[in-house]
Scaffold this motif. Structure first.
Motif, PDB file in Angstrom:
ATOM      1  N   GLY A 136       0.783  -1.220   0.000  1.00 42.48           N
ATOM      2  CA  GLY A 136       0.000   0.000   0.000  1.00 42.48           C
ATOM      3  C   GLY A 136       0.815   1.269   0.000  1.00 42.48           C
ATOM      4  N   PRO A 137       0.155   2.399  -0.204  1.00 44.82           N
ATOM      5  CA  PRO A 137       0.845   3.683  -0.258  1.00 44.82           C
ATOM      6  C   PRO A 137       1.263   4.163   1.118  1.00 44.82           C
ATOM      7  CG  PRO A 137      -1.507   4.043  -0.303  1.00 44.82           C
ATOM      8  CD  PRO A 137      -1.305   2.546  -0.352  1.00 44.82           C
ATOM      9  N   VAL A 138       2.138   5.136   1.153  1.00 44.62           N
ATOM     10  CA  VAL A 138       2.392   5.878   2.377  1.00 44.62           C
ATOM     11  C   VAL A 138       1.556   7.145   2.283  1.00 44.62           C
ATOM     12  CG1 VAL A 138       4.467   7.015   1.411  1.00 44.62           C
ATOM     13  CG2 VAL A 138       4.143   6.913   3.885  1.00 44.62           C
ATOM     14  N   VAL A 139       0.853   7.464   3.359  1.00 42.31           N
ATOM     15  CA  VAL A 139      -0.096   8.576   3.366  1.00 42.31           C
ATOM     16  C   VAL A 139       0.400   9.655   4.321  1.00 42.31           C
ATOM     17  CG1 VAL A 139      -2.474   9.274   3.874  1.00 42.31           C
ATOM     18  CG2 VAL A 139      -2.022   7.057   2.801  1.00 42.31           C
ATOM     19  N   ALA A 140       0.313  10.900   3.905  1.00 41.95           N
ATOM     20  CA  ALA A 140       0.707  12.030   4.751  1.00 41.95           C
ATOM     21  C   ALA A 140      -0.442  13.028   4.834  1.00 41.95           C
ATOM     22  CB  ALA A 140       1.951  12.719   4.197  1.00 41.95           C
ATOM     23  N   ALA A 141      -0.474  13.763   5.925  1.00 42.55           N
ATOM     24  CA  ALA A 141      -1.493  14.802   6.090  1.00 42.55           C
ATOM     25  C   ALA A 141      -0.854  16.063   6.644  1.00 42.55           C
ATOM     26  CB  ALA A 141      -2.608  14.326   7.017  1.00 42.55           C
ATOM     27  N   ALA A 142      -1.425  17.183   6.274  1.00 46.61           N
ATOM     28  CA  ALA A 142      -1.025  18.486   6.814  1.00 46.61           C
ATOM     29  C   ALA A 142      -2.280  19.156   7.354  1.00 46.61           C
ATOM     30  CB  ALA A 142      -0.377  19.344   5.731  1.00 46.61           C
ATOM     31  N   VAL A 143      -2.184  19.734   8.542  1.00 46.17           N
ATOM     32  CA  VAL A 143      -3.356  20.318   9.193  1.00 46.17           C
ATOM     33  C   VAL A 143      -2.999  21.666   9.804  1.00 46.17           C
ATOM     34  CG1 VAL A 143      -5.115  20.055  10.981  1.00 46.17           C
ATOM     35  CG2 VAL A 143      -4.301  18.040   9.739  1.00 46.17           C
ATOM     36  N   ILE A 144      -3.842  22.657   9.550  1.00 45.35           N
ATOM     37  CA  ILE A 144      -3.769  23.945  10.244  1.00 45.35           C
ATOM     38  C   ILE A 144      -5.005  24.028  11.132  1.00 45.35           C
ATOM     39  CG2 ILE A 144      -3.706  26.451  10.042  1.00 45.35           C
ATOM     40  CD1 ILE A 144      -2.541  26.121   7.242  1.00 45.35           C
ATOM     41  N   LEU A 145      -4.803  23.989  12.437  1.00 43.88           N
ATOM     42  CA  LEU A 145      -5.931  24.028  13.361  1.00 43.88           C
ATOM     43  C   LEU A 145      -6.418  25.453  13.588  1.00 43.88           C
ATOM     44  CD1 LEU A 145      -4.753  21.452  16.047  1.00 43.88           C
ATOM     45  CD2 LEU A 145      -6.505  21.126  14.287  1.00 43.88           C
ATOM     46  N   ASP A 146      -7.668  25.562  13.995  1.00 46.27           N
ATOM     47  CA  ASP A 146      -8.271  26.845  14.354  1.00 46.27           C
ATOM     48  C   ASP A 146      -8.128  27.031  15.853  1.00 46.27           C
ATOM     49  OD1 ASP A 146      -9.853  29.040  14.867  1.00 46.27           O
ATOM     50  OD2 ASP A 146     -11.474  28.420  13.530  1.00 46.27           O
ATOM     51  N   ASP A 147      -7.407  28.055  16.267  1.00 52.07           N
ATOM     52  CA  ASP A 147      -7.154  28.295  17.681  1.00 52.07           C
ATOM     53  C   ASP A 147      -8.438  28.603  18.449  1.00 52.07           C
ATOM     54  OD1 ASP A 147      -5.177  28.158  19.562  1.00 52.07           O
ATOM     55  OD2 ASP A 147      -4.821  30.316  19.610  1.00 52.07           O
ATOM     56  N   MET A 148      -9.479  28.994  17.721  1.00 53.02           N
ATOM     57  CA  MET A 148     -10.750  29.330  18.364  1.00 53.02           C
ATOM     58  C   MET A 148     -11.674  28.112  18.482  1.00 53.02           C
ATOM     59  SD  MET A 148     -10.110  32.407  18.978  1.00 53.02           S
ATOM     60  CE  MET A 148     -11.715  32.902  19.639  1.00 53.02           C
ATOM     61  N   LYS A 149     -11.259  26.989  17.879  1.00 53.69           N
ATOM     62  CA  LYS A 149     -12.079  25.777  17.932  1.00 53.69           C
ATOM     63  C   LYS A 149     -11.197  24.613  18.368  1.00 53.69           C
ATOM     64  CE  LYS A 149     -15.204  27.344  14.273  1.00 53.69           C
ATOM     65  NZ  LYS A 149     -15.726  27.070  12.893  1.00 53.69           N
ATOM     66  N   ARG A 150     -10.920  24.584  19.640  1.00 54.03           N
ATOM     67  CA  ARG A 150     -10.042  23.553  20.186  1.00 54.03           C
ATOM     68  C   ARG A 150     -10.682  22.172  20.057  1.00 54.03           C
ATOM     69  NH1 ARG A 150      -4.792  25.053  22.304  1.00 54.03           N
ATOM     70  NH2 ARG A 150      -4.852  27.314  22.421  1.00 54.03           N
ATOM     71  N   ILE A 151      -9.879  21.194  19.713  1.00 55.56           N
ATOM     72  CA  ILE A 151     -10.341  19.818  19.588  1.00 55.56           C
ATOM     73  C   ILE A 151      -9.746  19.017  20.734  1.00 55.56           C
ATOM     74  CG2 ILE A 151     -10.356  17.761  18.131  1.00 55.56           C
ATOM     75  CD1 ILE A 151     -10.060  19.642  15.713  1.00 55.56           C
ATOM     76  N   LYS A 152     -10.600  18.489  21.592  1.00 58.97           N
ATOM     77  CA  LYS A 152     -10.138  17.758  22.765  1.00 58.97           C
ATOM     78  C   LYS A 152      -9.784  16.314  22.400  1.00 58.97           C
ATOM     79  CE  LYS A 152     -12.858  20.434  26.089  1.00 58.97           C
ATOM     80  NZ  LYS A 152     -13.881  20.366  27.161  1.00 58.97           N
ATOM     81  N   GLY A 153      -8.777  15.805  23.081  1.00 65.45           N
ATOM     82  CA  GLY A 153      -8.428  14.402  22.934  1.00 65.45           C
ATOM     83  C   GLY A 153      -7.428  14.089  21.849  1.00 65.45           C
ATOM     84  N   LEU A 154      -6.838  15.108  21.241  1.00 61.69           N
ATOM     85  CA  LEU A 154      -5.838  14.850  20.199  1.00 61.69           C
ATOM     86  C   LEU A 154      -4.620  14.164  20.802  1.00 61.69           C
ATOM     87  CD1 LEU A 154      -5.971  18.191  18.184  1.00 61.69           C
ATOM     88  CD2 LEU A 154      -6.846  15.960  17.460  1.00 61.69           C
TER      89      LEU A 154
END
Length: 213
Positions: free
Chosen positions: A36-54
Protein backbone atom coordinates in the motif's frame (compact mmCIF):
# COMPACT_ATOMS: atom_id res chain seq x y z
CA UNK A 1 17.67 21.81 11.75
CA UNK A 2 17.52 20.55 15.38
CA UNK A 3 14.40 18.87 16.72
CA UNK A 4 12.72 19.80 19.96
CA UNK A 5 10.14 18.39 22.31
CA UNK A 6 7.06 20.41 23.16
CA UNK A 7 4.33 20.24 25.79
CA UNK A 8 0.97 18.45 25.64
CA UNK A 9 -1.15 18.94 22.49
CA UNK A 10 -3.82 20.93 24.32
CA UNK A 11 -1.21 23.48 25.41
CA UNK A 12 0.08 24.21 21.91
CA UNK A 13 -1.39 27.28 20.28
CA UNK A 14 -2.13 27.70 16.59
CA UNK A 15 0.31 30.62 16.59
CA UNK A 16 3.64 30.65 18.38
CA UNK A 17 3.62 34.46 18.41
CA UNK A 18 1.92 37.32 16.62
CA UNK A 19 4.51 37.38 13.85
CA UNK A 20 4.50 33.69 13.03
CA UNK A 21 1.07 33.36 11.42
CA UNK A 22 -0.47 30.03 10.52
CA UNK A 23 1.36 26.87 11.54
CA UNK A 24 0.70 23.50 9.91
CA UNK A 25 1.39 20.14 11.49
CA UNK A 26 2.50 17.27 9.26
CA UNK A 27 2.67 13.53 9.84
CA UNK A 28 2.50 10.26 7.91
CA UNK A 29 1.09 6.76 8.18
CA UNK A 30 2.32 3.62 6.50
CA UNK A 31 6.11 3.69 6.37
CA UNK A 32 6.48 0.21 7.81
CA UNK A 33 3.89 -1.92 6.00
CA UNK A 34 4.77 -4.31 3.19
CA UNK A 35 1.95 -3.08 0.97
CA UNK A 36 0.00 0.00 0.00
CA UNK A 37 0.85 3.68 -0.26
CA UNK A 38 2.39 5.88 2.38
CA UNK A 39 -0.10 8.58 3.37
CA UNK A 40 0.71 12.03 4.75
CA UNK A 41 -1.49 14.80 6.09
CA UNK A 42 -1.02 18.49 6.81
CA UNK A 43 -3.36 20.32 9.19
CA UNK A 44 -3.77 23.95 10.24
CA UNK A 45 -5.93 24.03 13.36
CA UNK A 46 -8.27 26.85 14.35
CA UNK A 47 -7.15 28.30 17.68
CA UNK A 48 -10.75 29.33 18.36
CA UNK A 49 -12.08 25.78 17.93
CA UNK A 50 -10.04 23.55 20.19
CA UNK A 51 -10.34 19.82 19.59
CA UNK A 52 -10.14 17.76 22.76
CA UNK A 53 -8.43 14.40 22.93
CA UNK A 54 -5.84 14.85 20.20
CA UNK A 55 -2.93 12.44 20.54
CA UNK A 56 -0.64 10.21 18.55
CA UNK A 57 -3.03 8.20 16.38
CA UNK A 58 -1.36 4.95 17.47
CA UNK A 59 -2.38 5.67 21.07
CA UNK A 60 -6.07 6.02 20.21
CA UNK A 61 -8.71 3.38 19.63
CA UNK A 62 -10.03 2.97 16.09
CA UNK A 63 -13.41 4.38 17.18
CA UNK A 64 -11.79 7.43 18.78
CA UNK A 65 -9.66 8.03 15.67
CA UNK A 66 -12.76 7.93 13.47
CA UNK A 67 -14.58 10.47 15.66
CA UNK A 68 -11.59 12.80 15.77
CA UNK A 69 -11.13 12.38 12.01
CA UNK A 70 -14.57 13.90 11.42
CA UNK A 71 -14.02 16.61 14.02
CA UNK A 72 -10.68 17.66 12.57
CA UNK A 73 -12.12 17.87 9.07
CA UNK A 74 -15.05 19.92 10.35
CA UNK A 75 -13.12 22.42 12.48
CA UNK A 76 -9.59 22.78 11.06
CA UNK A 77 -8.81 25.94 9.15
CA UNK A 78 -7.24 23.82 6.42
CA UNK A 79 -6.13 20.25 5.85
CA UNK A 80 -4.83 18.11 3.03
CA UNK A 81 -4.19 14.38 2.77
CA UNK A 82 -1.81 13.09 0.11
CA UNK A 83 0.05 9.90 -0.68
CA UNK A 84 2.96 8.35 -2.50
CA UNK A 85 2.09 5.21 -4.41
CA UNK A 86 3.55 1.73 -4.20
CA UNK A 87 5.34 2.38 -7.50
CA UNK A 88 6.87 5.59 -6.10
CA UNK A 89 7.95 3.79 -2.92
CA UNK A 90 9.71 1.10 -4.97
CA UNK A 91 11.34 3.69 -7.23
CA UNK A 92 12.42 6.26 -4.65
CA UNK A 93 12.65 4.16 -1.43
CA UNK A 94 10.27 4.57 1.51
CA UNK A 95 12.03 7.57 3.07
CA UNK A 96 11.99 9.69 -0.07
CA UNK A 97 8.44 8.58 -0.90
CA UNK A 98 7.35 9.66 2.58
CA UNK A 99 8.94 13.08 2.09
CA UNK A 100 7.16 13.33 -1.28
CA UNK A 101 3.78 12.56 0.30
CA UNK A 102 4.43 15.18 2.99
CA UNK A 103 5.42 17.75 0.37
CA UNK A 104 2.21 17.07 -1.54
CA UNK A 105 0.15 17.43 1.63
CA UNK A 106 1.70 20.79 2.54
CA UNK A 107 1.39 22.13 -1.00
CA UNK A 108 -2.24 21.01 -1.13
CA UNK A 109 -3.36 23.18 1.79
CA UNK A 110 -5.93 25.79 0.77
CA UNK A 111 -4.26 28.27 3.15
CA UNK A 112 -0.47 28.66 2.90
CA UNK A 113 1.14 28.22 6.32
CA UNK A 114 3.94 30.45 7.51
CA UNK A 115 5.62 27.56 9.27
CA UNK A 116 5.43 23.76 9.15
CA UNK A 117 6.06 21.39 12.06
CA UNK A 118 6.89 17.84 10.96
CA UNK A 119 6.86 14.77 13.17
CA UNK A 120 10.22 13.03 13.36
CA UNK A 121 13.73 14.12 12.48
CA UNK A 122 13.52 14.67 8.70
CA UNK A 123 11.97 17.46 6.65
CA UNK A 124 10.44 17.36 3.18
CA UNK A 125 11.80 19.72 0.54
CA UNK A 126 9.37 22.62 0.76
CA UNK A 127 9.76 26.37 0.37
CA UNK A 128 8.15 27.09 3.71
CA UNK A 129 10.07 27.41 6.96
CA UNK A 130 9.89 24.04 8.68
CA UNK A 131 11.01 22.34 11.87
CA UNK A 132 11.25 18.65 12.76
CA UNK A 133 9.75 17.70 16.13
CA UNK A 134 10.66 14.29 17.54
CA UNK A 135 7.57 12.80 19.18
CA UNK A 136 5.47 15.61 17.76
CA UNK A 137 2.51 13.34 17.08
CA UNK A 138 1.99 13.07 20.85
CA UNK A 139 2.96 16.63 21.84
CA UNK A 140 1.89 19.08 19.12
CA UNK A 141 -1.84 19.37 18.46
CA UNK A 142 -1.61 20.04 14.73
CA UNK A 143 0.79 17.12 14.23
CA UNK A 144 -1.50 14.87 16.26
CA UNK A 145 -4.38 15.93 14.02
CA UNK A 146 -2.30 15.18 10.93
CA UNK A 147 -1.37 11.75 12.27
CA UNK A 148 -5.06 10.93 12.77
CA UNK A 149 -6.08 12.04 9.27
CA UNK A 150 -3.23 10.06 7.72
CA UNK A 151 -3.85 6.93 9.78
CA UNK A 152 -7.62 6.79 9.26
CA UNK A 153 -7.27 7.50 5.54
CA UNK A 154 -4.72 4.74 5.07
CA UNK A 155 -6.69 2.24 7.14
CA UNK A 156 -9.74 2.90 4.96
CA UNK A 157 -7.67 2.36 1.81
CA UNK A 158 -6.52 -0.99 3.21
CA UNK A 159 -10.09 -2.06 3.94
CA UNK A 160 -11.08 -1.15 0.37
CA UNK A 161 -8.20 -3.18 -1.06
CA UNK A 162 -9.20 -6.26 0.88
CA UNK A 163 -12.13 -6.46 -1.54
CA UNK A 164 -9.65 -6.74 -4.41
CA UNK A 165 -7.18 -9.03 -2.64
CA UNK A 166 -9.16 -10.91 0.04
CA UNK A 167 -6.51 -13.63 0.41
CA UNK A 168 -4.08 -11.25 2.14
CA UNK A 169 -6.27 -9.76 4.88
CA UNK A 170 -5.30 -6.12 4.32
CA UNK A 171 -8.34 -4.91 6.24
CA UNK A 172 -7.07 -6.62 9.38
CA UNK A 173 -3.30 -6.10 9.44
CA UNK A 174 -3.25 -2.97 7.25
CA UNK A 175 -0.29 -4.26 5.27
CA UNK A 176 2.07 -4.78 8.20
CA UNK A 177 4.26 -7.86 8.31
CA UNK A 178 2.16 -9.93 10.71
CA UNK A 179 2.45 -13.71 10.84
CA UNK A 180 -0.83 -14.02 8.94
CA UNK A 181 0.32 -11.60 6.25
CA UNK A 182 3.68 -13.34 5.82
CA UNK A 183 1.91 -16.70 5.59
CA UNK A 184 -0.37 -15.32 2.86
CA UNK A 185 2.65 -13.95 1.01
CA UNK A 186 4.31 -17.35 1.22
CA UNK A 187 1.20 -19.10 -0.08
CA UNK A 188 0.07 -16.71 -2.80
CA UNK A 189 3.13 -14.62 -3.60
CA UNK A 190 2.89 -10.80 -3.74
CA UNK A 191 0.10 -8.93 -5.48
CA UNK A 192 0.27 -5.64 -7.39
CA UNK A 193 -0.29 -3.73 -4.14
CA UNK A 194 2.83 -5.09 -2.42
CA UNK A 195 6.05 -3.12 -2.15
CA UNK A 196 8.56 -5.13 -4.17
CA UNK A 197 11.50 -3.19 -2.70
CA UNK A 198 10.76 -4.53 0.79
CA UNK A 199 12.75 -7.65 1.64
CA UNK A 200 9.92 -10.02 2.72
CA UNK A 201 8.03 -9.19 -0.48
CA UNK A 202 11.11 -9.60 -2.66
CA UNK A 203 11.85 -12.98 -1.09
CA UNK A 204 8.24 -14.11 -1.51
CA UNK A 205 8.28 -13.07 -5.17
CA UNK A 206 11.49 -15.05 -5.80
CA UNK A 207 10.09 -18.09 -4.02
CA UNK A 208 6.89 -17.89 -6.04
CA UNK A 209 8.84 -17.59 -9.30
CA UNK A 210 10.89 -20.68 -8.42
CA UNK A 211 7.73 -22.68 -7.72
CA UNK A 212 6.22 -21.68 -11.05
CA UNK A 213 9.26 -22.68 -13.11
Amino acid sequence: MPSRKLSKPEQISLRFDANEGLVAGVDEAGRGPLAGPVVAAAVILDDMKRIKGLNDSKQLTALRRERLFDEIRAHALAFCVAEASVAEIDELNILHATMLAMKRAVEGLRLPPHKVLVDGNRLPKIRIRAEAVIGGDATVASISAASILAKVTRDRICVEHELHYPQYGFGTHKGYGTAAHLAALDEHGPCAWHRRSFEPVRVAALRRACLEE
